[in-house]
Design an enzyme around this catalytic site. Structure first.
Site, PDB file in Angstrom:
ATOM      1  N   ALA A  33       1.012  -1.252   0.063  1.00 17.30           N
ATOM      2  CA  ALA A  33       0.045  -0.020   0.170  1.00 17.30           C
ATOM      3  C   ALA A  33       0.994   1.263  -0.049  1.00 17.30           C
ATOM      4  CB  ALA A  33      -0.836   0.044   1.329  1.00 17.30           C
ATOM      5  N   GLY A  35       2.162   2.855  -2.854  1.00 17.22           N
ATOM      6  CA  GLY A  35       2.194   3.396  -4.077  1.00 17.22           C
ATOM      7  C   GLY A  35       1.323   4.782  -4.006  1.00 17.22           C
ATOM      8  N   ARG A  39      -2.386   7.259 -11.730  1.00 14.63           N
ATOM      9  CA  ARG A  39      -3.241   7.268 -12.685  1.00 14.63           C
ATOM     10  C   ARG A  39      -4.444   7.667 -12.189  1.00 14.63           C
ATOM     11  NH1 ARG A  39      -1.778   0.912 -13.870  1.00 14.63           N
ATOM     12  NH2 ARG A  39      -0.720   1.240 -12.156  1.00 14.63           N
ATOM     13  N   GLN A 105       8.151   1.685   3.160  1.00 17.54           N
ATOM     14  CA  GLN A 105       8.804   1.681   1.724  1.00 17.54           C
ATOM     15  C   GLN A 105       9.232   3.201   1.416  1.00 17.54           C
ATOM     16  OE1 GLN A 105       6.871   0.735  -1.670  1.00 17.54           O
ATOM     17  NE2 GLN A 105       8.704  -0.243  -2.482  1.00 17.54           N
ATOM     18  N   GLY A 110       8.747  -0.434  -6.787  1.00 16.19           N
ATOM     19  CA  GLY A 110       8.219  -1.606  -7.349  1.00 16.19           C
ATOM     20  C   GLY A 110       7.448  -2.614  -6.468  1.00 16.19           C
ATOM     21  N   THR A 111       6.605  -3.367  -6.771  1.00 13.50           N
ATOM     22  CA  THR A 111       5.789  -4.026  -5.951  1.00 13.50           C
ATOM     23  C   THR A 111       6.918  -5.221  -5.229  1.00 13.50           C
ATOM     24  OG1 THR A 111       5.268  -5.323  -7.742  1.00 13.50           O
ATOM     25  CG2 THR A 111       3.669  -4.012  -6.878  1.00 13.50           C
ATOM     26  N   LYS A 390     -27.283  20.296  18.704  1.00 19.20           N
ATOM     27  CA  LYS A 390     -26.086  20.191  18.819  1.00 19.20           C
ATOM     28  C   LYS A 390     -25.774  19.798  20.131  1.00 19.20           C
ATOM     29  CE  LYS A 390     -23.002  22.569  19.840  1.00 19.20           C
ATOM     30  NZ  LYS A 390     -21.899  23.555  20.383  1.00 19.20           N
ATOM     31  N   ASN A 425     -26.333  30.068  23.030  1.00 16.51           N
ATOM     32  CA  ASN A 425     -25.360  29.175  23.777  1.00 16.51           C
ATOM     33  C   ASN A 425     -24.002  29.983  23.479  1.00 16.51           C
ATOM     34  OD1 ASN A 425     -25.592  28.518  21.210  1.00 16.51           O
ATOM     35  ND2 ASN A 425     -24.505  26.558  21.363  1.00 16.51           N
ATOM     36  N   TYR A 426     -24.051  30.994  22.853  1.00 15.66           N
ATOM     37  CA  TYR A 426     -22.382  31.463  22.058  1.00 15.66           C
ATOM     38  C   TYR A 426     -22.602  33.003  22.251  1.00 15.66           C
ATOM     39  CZ  TYR A 426     -18.768  31.930  18.744  1.00 15.66           C
ATOM     40  OH  TYR A 426     -17.770  32.334  18.252  1.00 15.66           O
TER      41      TYR A 426
HETATM   42  C1  UD1 Z   1       0.054  -4.962 -10.395  1.00 14.00           C
HETATM   43  C2  UD1 Z   1       0.765  -6.339 -10.939  1.00 14.00           C
HETATM   44  C3  UD1 Z   1       0.160  -6.634 -12.304  1.00 14.00           C
HETATM   45  C4  UD1 Z   1      -1.401  -6.889 -11.901  1.00 14.00           C
HETATM   46  C5  UD1 Z   1      -2.104  -5.719 -11.264  1.00 14.00           C
HETATM   47  C6  UD1 Z   1      -3.495  -6.410 -10.808  1.00 14.00           C
HETATM   48  C7  UD1 Z   1       3.111  -5.856 -10.468  1.00 14.00           C
HETATM   49  C8  UD1 Z   1       4.448  -5.465 -11.110  1.00 14.00           C
HETATM   50  N1  UD1 Z   1       2.141  -5.854 -11.302  1.00 14.00           N
HETATM   51  O1  UD1 Z   1       0.100  -3.751 -11.531  1.00 14.00           O
HETATM   52  O2  UD1 Z   1       0.725  -7.759 -12.810  1.00 14.00           O
HETATM   53  O3  UD1 Z   1      -2.050  -7.174 -13.193  1.00 14.00           O
HETATM   54  O4  UD1 Z   1      -1.555  -5.328 -10.064  1.00 14.00           O
HETATM   55  O5  UD1 Z   1      -4.190  -5.102 -10.330  1.00 14.00           O
HETATM   56  O6  UD1 Z   1       2.917  -6.153  -9.463  1.00 14.00           O
HETATM   57  N2  UD1 Z   1       3.040  -0.366  -4.563  1.00 14.00           N
HETATM   58  C9  UD1 Z   1       3.657  -0.526  -3.309  1.00 14.00           C
HETATM   59  N3  UD1 Z   1       5.114  -0.155  -3.740  1.00 14.00           N
HETATM   60  C10 UD1 Z   1       5.509   0.144  -5.029  1.00 14.00           C
HETATM   61  C11 UD1 Z   1       4.594  -0.155  -6.012  1.00 14.00           C
HETATM   62  C12 UD1 Z   1       3.212  -0.407  -5.787  1.00 14.00           C
HETATM   63  O7  UD1 Z   1       3.472  -0.659  -2.430  1.00 14.00           O
HETATM   64  O8  UD1 Z   1       6.809   0.633  -5.125  1.00 14.00           O
HETATM   65  C13 UD1 Z   1       1.402  -0.881  -4.117  1.00 14.00           C
HETATM   66  C14 UD1 Z   1       0.447   0.020  -4.649  1.00 14.00           C
HETATM   67  O9  UD1 Z   1      -0.073   0.893  -3.505  1.00 14.00           O
HETATM   68  C15 UD1 Z   1      -0.684  -0.934  -4.771  1.00 14.00           C
HETATM   69  C16 UD1 Z   1      -0.087  -2.268  -5.398  1.00 14.00           C
HETATM   70  O10 UD1 Z   1       1.205  -2.307  -4.960  1.00 14.00           O
HETATM   71  O11 UD1 Z   1      -1.563  -1.290  -3.713  1.00 14.00           O
HETATM   72  C17 UD1 Z   1       0.081  -2.513  -6.845  1.00 14.00           C
HETATM   73  O12 UD1 Z   1       0.480  -1.452  -7.443  1.00 14.00           O
HETATM   74  P1  UD1 Z   1       0.049  -0.858  -8.768  1.00 14.00           P
HETATM   75  O13 UD1 Z   1       1.001   0.040  -9.087  1.00 14.00           O
HETATM   76  O14 UD1 Z   1      -1.414  -0.660  -8.485  1.00 14.00           O
HETATM   77  O15 UD1 Z   1       0.065  -2.162  -9.886  1.00 14.00           O
HETATM   78  P2  UD1 Z   1      -0.475  -2.283 -11.251  1.00 14.00           P
HETATM   79  O16 UD1 Z   1      -0.006  -1.526 -12.126  1.00 14.00           O
HETATM   80  O17 UD1 Z   1      -1.833  -2.208 -11.128  1.00 14.00           O
HETATM   81 MG    MG Z   2      -3.292  -1.510  -9.469  1.00 12.29          MG
END
Ligand code: UD1
Ligand code: MG
Length: 541
Positions: A33, A35, A39, A105, A110-111, A390, A425-426
């Site tokens: 969570a 990111g 978009r 993080q 990235g994930t 209130k 009241n005020y």
């Molecule tokens: C991700 C998957 C994709 C999948 C899709 C489904 C990856 C690389 N891709 O893409 O294959 O089809 O979800 O919905 O995993 N997050 C972090 N740190 C980061 C990046 C993201 O915690 O550095 C968190 C985001 O907050 C989010 C989740 O990871 O909750 C997924 O990130 P998001 O950017 O939505 O990935 P998608 O492009 O949707």
């Molecule tokens: Mg996503």
């Protein structure tokens, strides 16, 4: 659900299933969570956007708590403090315990990098390292617990190292595609992100939902091997599928029967889609539980709301936050309740707005009542049209039926609040308390200048401004004495008729002023002072 072998929120109570059953031993959950959610084009972190009144991340956190008990970690990053607070508020118990571990993080690389940050949390302690991890995206609010349990079951049954959840979509664009082997078994060989996919891969309609079960021994060693040389320059979690398959470890996949469940919310359109689906699920749940909705499609119920049996909701009722409604209530059209508790047999008529208030059994409200935070309406009390309250406690059986403002007031039992009563009241700086004892009768148009106390059983005459405390059982009248002038009105009317006759005979000599003749004459007669000024000006000029 199909599967194929490859080498293939308010409180803990709200987020955890009531029976606390079904915790899976040796399982840990990691929710990603961190990111921003570019978009979404929002200033707010994506996972904080609410779906049916509940921040998106709490859907994944709740699911994690239900399957893994207190072994849940959430990776936060963008707006980390806010995300932490939201999770804390929703999950900490009365004793202040916090079943969710938060890990930061700092850079969103990235994930895969996100999950790697949780490693220190699970380093061997007295509980031992988890035997497997359930990894959830923080943006999949439609995912169901039974699906996750099926994923875990398949992972065990197939003795897989990695098990992924997939869905087959009409339009797979934006998602990671699931690439399967050409062999008869069609096992999963890897996941390719949309931005890295060539035309052939883009044509694949099976997508990665973003829900994974991974063996404890494999996960972090695989994450260390991730390579960010891809279109986004990120460490993709999805690459672990290829790493497992490549090293001969079994990868399994479960395909969703209902692909809607796999919706990943990346855009406002997807957020709106998720909202519609969750709203419908919530309505169905309460319809099945014995609640009547005259027009379900226009009835809005937030995720954490609860409603008792045989309660009837009319069109356009909105129940928000942690609102709790009892049994046998009737809520008429266009009424909105936020974080309220309502007892049994309460009737709320049309167009009421209530926030953070408590309504006891058999009370009657509206139409057009406005209850701001801190109101208690006791048993069988009544609050009528255009009454604003209130921080006020309206005692059992008391009535405030028309056109009143009651703020910072404690009202006893069986009190009548006359039409147009106002608690003042005020004083422009501070707020003061008004206390009204049991059985008091306030006449219409009473003003109470707080701080002030009206003793039990007292009667306040209509039109009184109460500036001092009133003893119990007293009568208080505070208004200008009435003066009757016999015949005055008739004489005035006669005079008026005379003036009108006179003016009707007068023909305007000059161009019409647009006023009726007598008015124009009266205007001409008027202020000598300004005439004088005009003359003065002319003289000067
Ligand atoms: C991700 C998957 C994709 C999948 C899709 C489904 C990856 C690389 N891709 O893409 O294959 O089809 O979800 O919905 O995993 N997050 C972090 N740190 C980061 C990046 C993201 O915690 O550095 C968190 C985001 O907050 C989010 C989740 O990871 O909750 C997924 O990130 P998001 O950017 O939505 O990935 P998608 O492009 O949707
Ligand atoms: Mg996503």
């Amino acid at each position: 659900m199909r599967h194929s072998r490859a080498t293939e929120v308010s409180t803990v109570k709200k987020l955890v299933s009531p029976d606390q059953q079904g915790k899976i031993a040796g399982l840990a959950v990691v929710v990603m969570a961190a990111g921003l959610g570019k978009r979404m084009r929002s200033k707010q972190a994506k996972v904080l956007h609410p779906v049916s009144g509940q921040p998106m991340v709490l859907y994944s956190v709740g699911l994690g708590l239900r399957v893994a008990g207190d072994r849940v970690a959430v990776v936060v990053g963008y707006q980390a403090d806010l995300v932490r607070q939201v999770i804390g508020r929703a999950t900490s118990g009365k004793s202040g315990d916090f079943p969710v571990a938060i890990v930061e993080q700092r850079e969103q690389l990235g994930t895969g990098h996100a999950v790697l940050q949780s490693r220190p949390l699970f380093a061997v302690g007295k509980r031992g390292a988890p035997s497997r991890y359930l990894i959830l995206n923080g943006d999949t609010p439609l995912l169901q617990e039974k699906t996750v349990r099926e994923l875990l079951r398949v992972h065990e049954a197939e003795r897989a190292t990695v098990t992924i959840l997939t869905a087959v979509l009409e339009d797979a664009s934006g998602y990671g595609r699931v690439v399967r082997a050409n062999s008869a078994e069609r096992g999963v060989s890897r996941i390719v992100e949309d931005r890295d996919a060539n035309a052939e891969v883009q044509a694949i309609r099976e997508i990665n939902v973003g829900t994974y079960v991974v063996d404890g021994e494999f996960l972090f060693s695989a994450l260390e091997k991730l390579d960010p040389s891809n279109a986004q320059g990120e460490y993709y979690l999805t690459e672990i599928v290829h790493l497992a398959e490549h090293s001969g470890r079994p990868v399994a996949a479960v395909v969703l029967d209902n692909p809607d469940e796999g919706l990943g919310v990346n855009t406002r359109r997807q957020l709106a889609e998720a909202e519609q689906v969750v709203r419908q699920q919530i309505r169905d749940r309460w319809l099945d539980a014995g609640v009547t909705m005259i027009d379900p499609a226009s009835t809005w119920i937030d995720a954490a709301v609860t409603i008792g049996r045989d309660t009837v909701l009319y069109p356009n009722v909105t129940l928000e936050g942690t609102t709790v409604i009892g049994e046998d209530c009737v809520l008429r059209s266009s009424t909105r309740l936020t974080d309220c508790t309502v007892g049994n047999g309460v009737e709320i008529l049309d167009h009421c707005v209530l926030a953070d208030s408590h309504i006891e059994d058999g009370a009657h409200l509206g139409p057009f009542a406005h209850l701001r935070p801190g109101v208690v309406v006791r048993k069988k009390a009544k609050v009528g049209n255009f009454v604003e309250m209130k921080k006020t406690d309206l005692g059992e059986g008391s009535k405030a039926n028309h056109l009143s403002y009651l703020g910072d007031t404690k009202i006893g039992k069986g009190v009548n609040i006359g039409a147009g009563t106002i608690t003042c009241n005020y004083d422009g700086v501070r707020k003061f308390q008004t206390v009204i004892g049991d059985g008091v009768f306030l006449g219409s148009d009473t003003q109470l200048i707080a701080p002030v106390t009206v003793g039990a059983g007292a009667i306040v005459a209509a039109g009184t401004t109460v500036t001092e405390d009133v003893p119990a059982d007293a009568l208080v009248i505070g208004r200008v004495p009435q003066v009757n002038r016999p015949g005055w009105a008739a004489r005035r009317r006669a005079l008026q008729v005379g003036v009108n006759r006179e003016t009707l005979n007068v023909k305007p000599k000059t161009k019409s002023t647009g006023l009726t003749p007598h008015v124009s004459r009266l205007t001409k007669k008027r202020p000598l002072v300004s005439k004088g000024r005009q003359v003065e000006k002319r003289t000067r000029g």
